[in-house]
Design an enzyme around this catalytic site. Sequence first.
Site, short mmCIF file in Angstrom:
data_model
loop_
_atom_site.label_atom_id
_atom_site.label_comp_id
_atom_site.label_asym_id
_atom_site.label_seq_id
_atom_site.Cartn_x
_atom_site.Cartn_y
_atom_site.Cartn_z
N ALA A 139 0.72 -1.11 0.01
CA ALA A 139 0.04 -0.07 -0.05
C ALA A 139 0.86 1.22 0.13
O ALA A 139 0.55 2.27 -0.51
CB ALA A 139 -0.98 -0.02 1.20
N ASN A 151 -5.96 3.25 10.52
CA ASN A 151 -5.15 2.09 10.88
C ASN A 151 -5.01 2.23 12.11
O ASN A 151 -4.59 1.27 13.07
CB ASN A 151 -3.97 2.19 10.26
CG ASN A 151 -3.14 3.61 10.17
OD1 ASN A 151 -3.60 4.35 9.68
ND2 ASN A 151 -1.95 3.65 10.99
N ALA A 184 -1.65 -7.12 0.78
CA ALA A 184 -1.92 -8.26 1.42
C ALA A 184 -1.85 -8.70 2.76
O ALA A 184 -2.51 -9.65 3.27
CB ALA A 184 -1.42 -9.19 0.38
N HIS A 185 -0.68 -7.89 3.25
CA HIS A 185 -0.20 -8.35 4.39
C HIS A 185 -1.16 -8.17 5.76
O HIS A 185 -0.94 -8.49 7.06
CB HIS A 185 1.16 -8.20 4.94
CG HIS A 185 1.59 -6.81 5.24
ND1 HIS A 185 1.57 -6.40 6.42
CD2 HIS A 185 1.53 -5.73 4.46
CE1 HIS A 185 1.93 -4.99 6.40
NE2 HIS A 185 1.94 -4.71 5.12
N CYS A 244 7.10 5.53 16.77
CA CYS A 244 8.72 5.47 16.86
C CYS A 244 9.02 5.92 15.50
O CYS A 244 9.04 4.77 14.61
CB CYS A 244 9.09 4.30 17.67
SG CYS A 244 8.65 4.36 19.22
#
Length: 382
Positions: A73, A153, A202-203, A327
């Site tokens: 992405a 997210n 995909a992950h 971070c």
Amino acid sequence: MKRPIYLDCHATTPVDERVLEAMLPYFRESFGNAASVGHFYGWEAEATVKLAREAIANAINATPEEIIFTSGATEANNLALKGVAEAYHQKGRHIITVQTEHSAVLDPCAYLQSLGFEITYLPVKFDGLIDLTELESAIRSDTVLVSVMAANNEIGVLQPIAKIGQICHDRQIVFHSDAAQAIGKIPIDVNAMQIDLMSLTAHKIYGAKGIGALYVRRRPRVSLAPQLHGGGHERGMRSGTLYTPQIVGFAKALEIAIASQAQEQQKALDLREHLWHRLSELDHIILNGHPTQRLAGNINVSFTGINGAALMLALQPVVAVSSGSACTSAKTAPSHVLTCLGHSKELAYASIRFGIGRFNTFNEIETVANHVIASVRSLQQE
Ligand SMILES: *Cc1c(COP(=O)(O)O)cnc(C)c1O
């Protein structure tokens, strides 16, 4: 050592067994290059990629020609934003996005700004959602692109994508959506939602890392300037040898996610509700983001008056979660998403994102809830 319980499914997910099985033949036996037009190995890879491309297109109601494979992405967002900016710069140099986007959207926007493009960063309301009238009034005659993520997210909120698509469509402005978190978890139809460009990976849905796609609308056609030049793969929009095993796995992962969507999301929702119900035993907690218009597997909770770093230390042996600190290589910064909601730096640090996924169980949620409650109580006493 016993591994901590994994509740960080917005960061990544393990590869599903069925996905891995589907991928394996394409590493050794069927290893051909889909661009090798002169022999069996190439034809085999080409046919395999074709099937996967069709499956991915079907999953979002697109056509196969509209799927451009990328490394994920991040790359899809870069291709969408820079590609549109470059292709449409004579029409206009104004782009609209949102303050709470992923850095893979915000950073390309900052880069474009350095090249002379103007970027409007829409704020969000306290619930994390944008105000559509603010979007409408931000649009100018030189606006060429609107980029709004489908699902956040960090706080999981679902932006009103179909309504944004309508607003952009009415004004003939290209609409891009980063759907890395949304795909497979909520129904997505690029036509019904009037999305012109959409980033996928995909992950986050039990596929492998290193593969994603950009959906690029063909009717009416969206122009893109390629950002990787080479052999002219992917209709010239993204050169580079196609990564057949990852592509096969991506298609399989998406097929599984969509086939099991209703049931899987209901289970995630039940677990999330239970976790929230348990955490509500604590005083002084805040649920970040809209209470219902959010991903089923997400809750993001702020613990007021608690030291965020100490809480993370206490949680680490038992559960893998992310905190409200981003971070970077050199320094820690509070999450820009949480500060956009109006949180102080300290409260952002004292926030935990729980990302529940396919393989989590009720017992795991119970263990986590018990441990979080005990940890917070002991820190509150200090
Ligand atoms: C994970 C994520 C990305 C980055 O995707 P990669 O495939 O890891 O590059 C971009 N946007 C959102 C919203 C994400 O959650």
